[in-house]
Design an enzyme around this catalytic site. Structure first.
Site, PDB file in Angstrom:
ATOM      1  N   ASP A   1     -34.323 -19.022  62.483  1.00 50.75           N
ATOM      2  CA  ASP A   1     -35.204 -19.014  61.314  1.00 50.75           C
ATOM      3  C   ASP A   1     -36.667 -18.781  61.658  1.00 50.75           C
ATOM      4  O   ASP A   1     -37.449 -18.368  60.799  1.00 50.75           O
ATOM      5  CB  ASP A   1     -35.045 -20.322  60.532  1.00 50.75           C
TER       6      ASP A   1
ATOM      7  N   TYR B   1     -31.059 -21.942  52.606  1.00 50.86           N
ATOM      8  CA  TYR B   1     -31.256 -23.355  52.931  1.00 50.86           C
ATOM      9  C   TYR B   1     -32.699 -23.791  52.741  1.00 50.86           C
ATOM     10  O   TYR B   1     -33.636 -23.013  52.900  1.00 50.86           O
ATOM     11  CB  TYR B   1     -30.834 -23.640  54.376  1.00 50.86           C
TER      12      TYR B   1
END
Length: 751
Positions: free
Chosen positions: A374, A459
């Site tokens: 990420d 997320y």
């Protein structure tokens, strides 16, 4: 005496009488319980040595680069792969030695500099180059640090995918989908324009590849499309510098692979394709809807400070009951903290998030190949505005964060960091004495919390950094948001659980990595471990009997190899950074690292991409601190994990770690097998992992005894008297309800 004079004298007399009455009425009266009592502030400005760049500084860096590199720079928001552009600008934190000379040794303030990342696509050998630019606010020099940092130029294919690149890929996908109109109408009640394409990563099987599987979902406005896969996935080759040369290489549908959407359409028309017909979901019934199912009820409890915040914020530093913390946000790796002190003593020089890994399994190509790093997407960049009263307490302090990425113009994520004092509703310590003497003593567990929340595609990660009243620090992350799913077909339940008519919630791992540069009573520390063992001994007072006696097993670790603890392997229960200095009782002043994690298994070391995430091999690894090892990973690892730009495993080379400047690298995580209750969202209950940094013989006693919040009363005292018990004062102070600011949200501005 005329009438006018009399009237003037009467007015003066009345005013005098009124003033005297006011004085008499207020004499001896305690200050209002609602009066704001701001804490003392520290305003030396030293913490600005770590401060994130201001928008004005970012603009100056871009202008300098545009005028001094001798090449044409295109705004990254519209740049093609064949263009040159400024990809990002962030602060360049000075070397630790320079900072400490300034903070502790009275040296000069280090020059303020920026780190600029540029994509050079319009060159004979396209590459990624990093420049240090300074001094700010008016730059006059730049130096190329790419070779110094990485040992060579960064190959162009390793660059993160830009927003413009995704736009061009989406246009290609739409053109290809238009070649299968009858199939799309039959399978998905769609013409393709209402399907959302979700990227996967990494992008191929070897260095130089830039081929990405995109998973297609029904996209219903106002809901999470991640739960509505249609079974169609496409592989796009977007490695060429010319967008016109990009191609769709493969198509996957319901367990079968095709060379093109044209072949898919032909097989459908020839009745050679098994089609699963999916109804187009409606907003009212779609799995991903977060709209409340019931009307609002009565409001829940509200946390507030009766006399205002007890913490103080000046520039990028927050202070609270002995704590002093410099805070910031890296646009790639997220929250970071420097010069963390307690009672004036530095405990941590740097505490920073490094990476968040999500690794998936599936029987669909997109799901089975996904390993999201990420940081390459932007953990800090995508920390959006926090919702007052839900993401953080309503009365928290909200701080703006600025960044420059994929644009020549800085952007601001308003109120994207929150700071608040949190009453955890549990005692930090307490005792009720019911023998010998009768008394009660205790202390509330109030903690300072600094929080950000990053939305990384599906997320949402809640990043918490907490500072407790006993000198302990706590770092915690919770995962929420949407699960990523695959189309359910074949033996899909080998890879997760069915959570919808055609939806498979796929197994995945969350692994989070942190850097902790502890300086416990100075820079030079050692690593000490303690654990227990039972020893069978004869009872000294009864030699014919035996007793199993627990005893300590202590060890001082000599080198980095011994201080690298594999993930999920047994680790000593006590691992501490110890100073050579001792406390009053003769023990080394130490801070203990206590990890709370239930991580899944690490990728096998035999995997060709494992070295890019080799930090995940270890739950804890302690290394010598080196300026040339500032981070455990790189944003360039995502798109070339087979030849990683930074490989953490290389940091561990058996160097001595006794009385050295050390860094603890900590991995936490959890295995997530999605289930029905993950729809519509994963909840934060049970998904929290992290670690503590706890004083261990650092003090001579618990420092919280000096807290102004302590409570003590004995049997002979009137516990209801405010003088004896501060809790008895609450009925008065609780009337000081704050004037809440009006609710406002601007988090959609930068989308």
């Amino acid at each position: 005496m005329n009438v006018k004079t009399v009237l003037i004298l009467l007015v003066v007399a009345l005013a005098t009488i009124f003033a005297l009455v006011c004085v008499l009425l207020t004499r001896g009266r305690a200050p209002s319980p609602c009066q704001h009592r701001p804490p003392a502030q520290e305003d030396s400005g030293d913490s600005l040595v770590f401060a994130d760049l201001t928008p004005e500084e970012m603009v100056q860096v871009v202008r300098y680069l545009q005028g001094h590199l001798g090449v044409q720079l295109v705004d990254a928001s519209r740049a093609k792969p064949s263009d040159n552009c400024v990809a990002s600008v962030d602060v360049q934190v000075p070397p630790k030695a320079e900072v400490l000379r300034f903070l502790d040794g009275g040296g000069t303030r280090p020059p303020r500099e920026a780190l600029a990342v540029l994509y050079f696509g319009n060159q004979a050998e396209p590459n990624v180059t990093e420049y240090v630019v300074g001094p700010l606010p008016t730059p006059v020099y730049h130096r190329d640090v790419t070779v110094q940092k990485y040992g060579g130029k960064v190959p162009y294919h390793r660059r993160p995918v830009t927003g413009k690149e995704y736009v061009d890929i989406d246009a290609l996908i739409q053109r290809e989908l238009s070649k299968a109109p009858r199939f799309l109408a039959a399978c998905c009640q769609s013409d393709g324009t209402d399907l959302a394409a979700l990227t996967t990563a990494p992008r191929g099987f070897k260095s130089g590849d830039r081929m990405t599987w995109f998973v297609l979902f029904h996209n219903v406005a106002g809901t999470g499309y991640f739960l509505s896969p249609v079974g169609l996935e496409v592989l796009v080759d977007h490695g060429d510098l010319q967008v016109s040369q990009w191609r769709l290489r493969q198509v996957f549908y319901n367990g079968q692979y095709f060379a093109s959407t044209g072949e898919l359409e032909s097989k459908f028309v020839a009745n050679l394709l098994e089609v699963v017909k999916i109804e187009k979901p409606q907003a009212e019934t779609v799995l991903g809807s977060l709209r409340p199912q019931r009307p609002p009820g009565s409001p829940g409890p509200l946390q507030y400070e009766p006399q205002g915040p007890r913490y103080s914020i000046t520039d990028n530093r927050v202070t609270f009951q002995g704590w002093s913390i410099a805070f910031g946000m890296n646009l790639n790796s997220g929250p970071r903290f420097f010069d963390i002190r307690y009672r004036g003593e530095r405990i941590v020089y740097e505490l920073s998030l490094q990476e968040a890994l999500a690794m998936y399994g599936s029987n669909c190509p997109g799901g089975m190949s996904t390993r999201y790093l990420d940081g390459s997407f932007g953990i800090g960049r995508f920390a959006y505005e926090l919702v007052r009263g839900l993401d953080c307490p309503y009365t928290a302090t909200y701080v703006d964060r600025h960044y420059l990425a994929e644009s020549d113009t800085p952007k601001t994520n308003q109120k994207s960091l929150c700071i608040f004092e949190h009453d955890t509703a549990i005692p930090l310590r307490r005792h009720f004495s019911d023998s010998q003497s009768f008394y009660y003593g205790g202390l509330r567990k109030n903690t300072l919390v600094i929080r950000a929340i990053s939305t990384l595609i599906n997320y949402d990660y809640v990043w918490d950094f907490m500072f407790h009243g006993n000198g302990a620090m706590e770092v915690r992350v919770h995962a929420t948001g949407y699960i990523s799913t695959s189309f359910l077909h074949g033996q899909g339940t080998n890879y997760g659980n069915r959570v919808g008519p055609h939806t498979l919630g796929t197994i995945h791992l969350h692994h989070i990595h942190y850097k902790v540069d502890l300086d416990v009573d100075g820079q030079l520390n050692s690593v000490e471990t303690q654990d227990m063992e039972y020893k069978l001994v004869k009872a000294p007072w009864s030699m014919e009997n035996t007793i199993e006696r627990p005893q300590l097993r202590r060890e001082r670790l000599e080198n980095e190899d011994k201080a690298a603890f594999p993930l999920n392997a047994r680790m000593p229960r006590y691992v501490s950074f110890a100073s050579s200095k001792t406390n009053k009782w003769g023990h080394p002043r130490s801070y203990r690292i206590q990890i709370i994690s239930f991580a899944g298994q690490h990728l096998p070391v035999s995997s060709p991409m494992e070295r890019s995430i080799s930090w995940g091999r270890y739950q804890l690894a302690v290394t010598r601190r080196k300026e040339e090892e500032p981070t455990s990973t790189s944003v360039y690892n995502q798109n070339d994990p087979w030849t990683p730009t930074v490989a953490f495993a290389d940091f561990i080379n058996n160097e001595t770690i006794i009385n050295k400047d050390l860094v603890a690298w900590i991995s936490v995580g959890f295995l997530h097998v999605p289930h029905a209750e993950d729809v519509p969202n994963t909840v934060t209950v049970g998904t929290g992992v992290g670690f503590f940094l706890r004083p261990y013989n650092y003090f001579d006693k618990d420092p919280s005894v000096d807290s102004p919040d302590g409570v003590y009363f004995s049997k002979g005292q009137d516990a209801g008297d405010c003088k004896n018990n501060p809790l008895a004062c609450l009925p008065t102070t609780a009337t000081c309800a704050p004037q809440l600011p009006p609710f406002h949200y601007g988090g959609f501005l930068n989308l």
